[in-house]
Scaffold this active site. Sequence first.
Site, PDB file in Angstrom:
ATOM      1  N   ASP A  30       0.861  -1.183   0.000  1.00  0.00           N
ATOM      2  CA  ASP A  30       0.000   0.000   0.000  1.00  0.00           C
ATOM      3  C   ASP A  30       0.898   1.234   0.000  1.00  0.00           C
ATOM      4  O   ASP A  30       1.894   1.300   0.723  1.00  0.00           O
ATOM      5  CB  ASP A  30      -0.889  -0.010   1.252  1.00  0.00           C
ATOM      6  CG  ASP A  30      -1.965   1.054   1.207  1.00  0.00           C
ATOM      7  OD1 ASP A  30      -3.150   0.704   1.224  1.00  0.00           O
ATOM      8  OD2 ASP A  30      -1.618   2.262   1.167  1.00  0.00           O
ATOM      9  N   GLN A  93     -14.111   2.871   2.358  1.00  0.00           N
ATOM     10  CA  GLN A  93     -13.535   2.402   1.089  1.00  0.00           C
ATOM     11  C   GLN A  93     -13.349   3.586   0.150  1.00  0.00           C
ATOM     12  O   GLN A  93     -14.293   4.331  -0.120  1.00  0.00           O
ATOM     13  CB  GLN A  93     -14.449   1.350   0.434  1.00  0.00           C
ATOM     14  CG  GLN A  93     -13.806   0.715  -0.789  1.00  0.00           C
ATOM     15  CD  GLN A  93     -14.680  -0.345  -1.456  1.00  0.00           C
ATOM     16  OE1 GLN A  93     -15.837  -0.547  -1.081  1.00  0.00           O
ATOM     17  NE2 GLN A  93     -14.126  -1.003  -2.460  1.00  0.00           N
ATOM     18  N   HIS A  99     -10.364  -5.064  -2.144  1.00  0.00           N
ATOM     19  CA  HIS A  99      -9.009  -5.279  -1.629  1.00  0.00           C
ATOM     20  C   HIS A  99      -9.045  -5.585  -0.141  1.00  0.00           C
ATOM     21  O   HIS A  99      -9.926  -5.125   0.578  1.00  0.00           O
ATOM     22  CB  HIS A  99      -8.108  -4.070  -1.889  1.00  0.00           C
ATOM     23  CG  HIS A  99      -8.661  -2.778  -1.362  1.00  0.00           C
ATOM     24  ND1 HIS A  99      -9.625  -2.055  -2.040  1.00  0.00           N
ATOM     25  CD2 HIS A  99      -8.413  -2.092  -0.232  1.00  0.00           C
ATOM     26  CE1 HIS A  99      -9.925  -0.977  -1.355  1.00  0.00           C
ATOM     27  NE2 HIS A  99      -9.222  -0.975  -0.239  1.00  0.00           N
ATOM     28  N   HIS A 101      -6.721  -5.246   3.231  1.00  0.00           N
ATOM     29  CA  HIS A 101      -5.533  -4.654   3.860  1.00  0.00           C
ATOM     30  C   HIS A 101      -4.928  -5.681   4.824  1.00  0.00           C
ATOM     31  O   HIS A 101      -5.647  -6.232   5.667  1.00  0.00           O
ATOM     32  CB  HIS A 101      -5.913  -3.442   4.720  1.00  0.00           C
ATOM     33  CG  HIS A 101      -6.414  -2.260   3.960  1.00  0.00           C
ATOM     34  ND1 HIS A 101      -5.605  -1.195   3.617  1.00  0.00           N
ATOM     35  CD2 HIS A 101      -7.656  -1.957   3.502  1.00  0.00           C
ATOM     36  CE1 HIS A 101      -6.332  -0.283   2.978  1.00  0.00           C
ATOM     37  NE2 HIS A 101      -7.577  -0.709   2.896  1.00  0.00           N
TER      38      HIS A 101
HETATM   39  P1  5GP Z   1      -9.473   1.822   1.147  1.00  0.00           P
HETATM   40  O1  5GP Z   1      -9.533   3.136   1.883  1.00  0.00           O
HETATM   41  O2  5GP Z   1     -10.251   1.867  -0.140  1.00  0.00           O
HETATM   42  O3  5GP Z   1      -9.805   0.634   1.986  1.00  0.00           O
HETATM   43  O4  5GP Z   1      -7.951   1.626   0.785  1.00  0.00           O
HETATM   44  C1  5GP Z   1      -7.378   2.049  -0.404  1.00  0.00           C
HETATM   45  C2  5GP Z   1      -5.885   1.988  -0.203  1.00  0.00           C
HETATM   46  O5  5GP Z   1      -5.262   2.080  -1.461  1.00  0.00           O
HETATM   47  C3  5GP Z   1      -5.332   3.143   0.656  1.00  0.00           C
HETATM   48  O6  5GP Z   1      -4.725   2.614   1.824  1.00  0.00           O
HETATM   49  C4  5GP Z   1      -4.327   3.828  -0.269  1.00  0.00           C
HETATM   50  O7  5GP Z   1      -3.155   4.207   0.384  1.00  0.00           O
HETATM   51  C5  5GP Z   1      -4.053   2.763  -1.320  1.00  0.00           C
HETATM   52  N1  5GP Z   1      -3.735   3.303  -2.630  1.00  0.00           N
HETATM   53  C6  5GP Z   1      -4.421   4.253  -3.315  1.00  0.00           C
HETATM   54  N2  5GP Z   1      -3.842   4.479  -4.511  1.00  0.00           N
HETATM   55  C7  5GP Z   1      -2.771   3.634  -4.589  1.00  0.00           C
HETATM   56  C8  5GP Z   1      -1.777   3.404  -5.592  1.00  0.00           C
HETATM   57  O8  5GP Z   1      -1.757   4.013  -6.668  1.00  0.00           O
HETATM   58  N3  5GP Z   1      -0.822   2.474  -5.310  1.00  0.00           N
HETATM   59  C9  5GP Z   1      -0.816   1.778  -4.136  1.00  0.00           C
HETATM   60  N4  5GP Z   1       0.167   0.883  -3.961  1.00  0.00           N
HETATM   61  N5  5GP Z   1      -1.731   1.969  -3.168  1.00  0.00           N
HETATM   62  C10 5GP Z   1      -2.700   2.889  -3.387  1.00  0.00           C
END
Ligand code: 5GP
Length: 137
Positions: A30, A93, A99, A101
């Site tokens: 991440d 999200q 995804h 984590h």
């Molecule tokens: P969510 O908040 O949707 O559960 O988590 C999305 C995650 O994706 C976040 O922790 C964010 O840091 C990660 N993320 C967003 N854009 C990118 C990217 O371009 N590359 C990577 N490796 N992680 C990303």
Amino acid sequence: MDNCIFCKIVKGEIPCYKVYEDKDVLAFLDISQTTVGHTLVIPKEHFDNLLFCPRDLLEKVMHVAQSIAQAQVSSLGAKGVNVLINTNEVAGQTVMHFHVHVIPRYSNEDALRLEFLSNKIDKLNLPAIAENISNKL
Ligand code: 5GP
Ligand code: ZN
């Protein structure tokens, strides 16, 4: 999906630090590194979130998540791991490609703050709530 960041990562159009790959599943660091080694596990095929991921694929994703958690403990020296799935905006999200984590924990002072606050349980009809969920399974 054309405008999905994680689909672009799957296609190699956006770079990532790859941790694991097979024909169905990809895992990569991440970008936020909430703790050192914070990894995302995704199905290569696009599903908006947990609610839409087919069960056989979910099983594969969770197997990889478990292996990564084990490696974070054995190789990175993590003392514990949080495995989190945010589903829909209301639950935090931000990327609408399913995804998981996998967040290694080194101390309870880490950057991740999780707090489960208690509801006023005496005001809730717990048998009805349990039945409502149960009836839909
Ligand atoms: P969510 O908040 O949707 O559960 O988590 C999305 C995650 O994706 C976040 O922790 C964010 O840091 C990660 N993320 C967003 N854009 C990118 C990217 O371009 N590359 C990577 N490796 N992680 C990303
Ligand atoms: Zn996608």
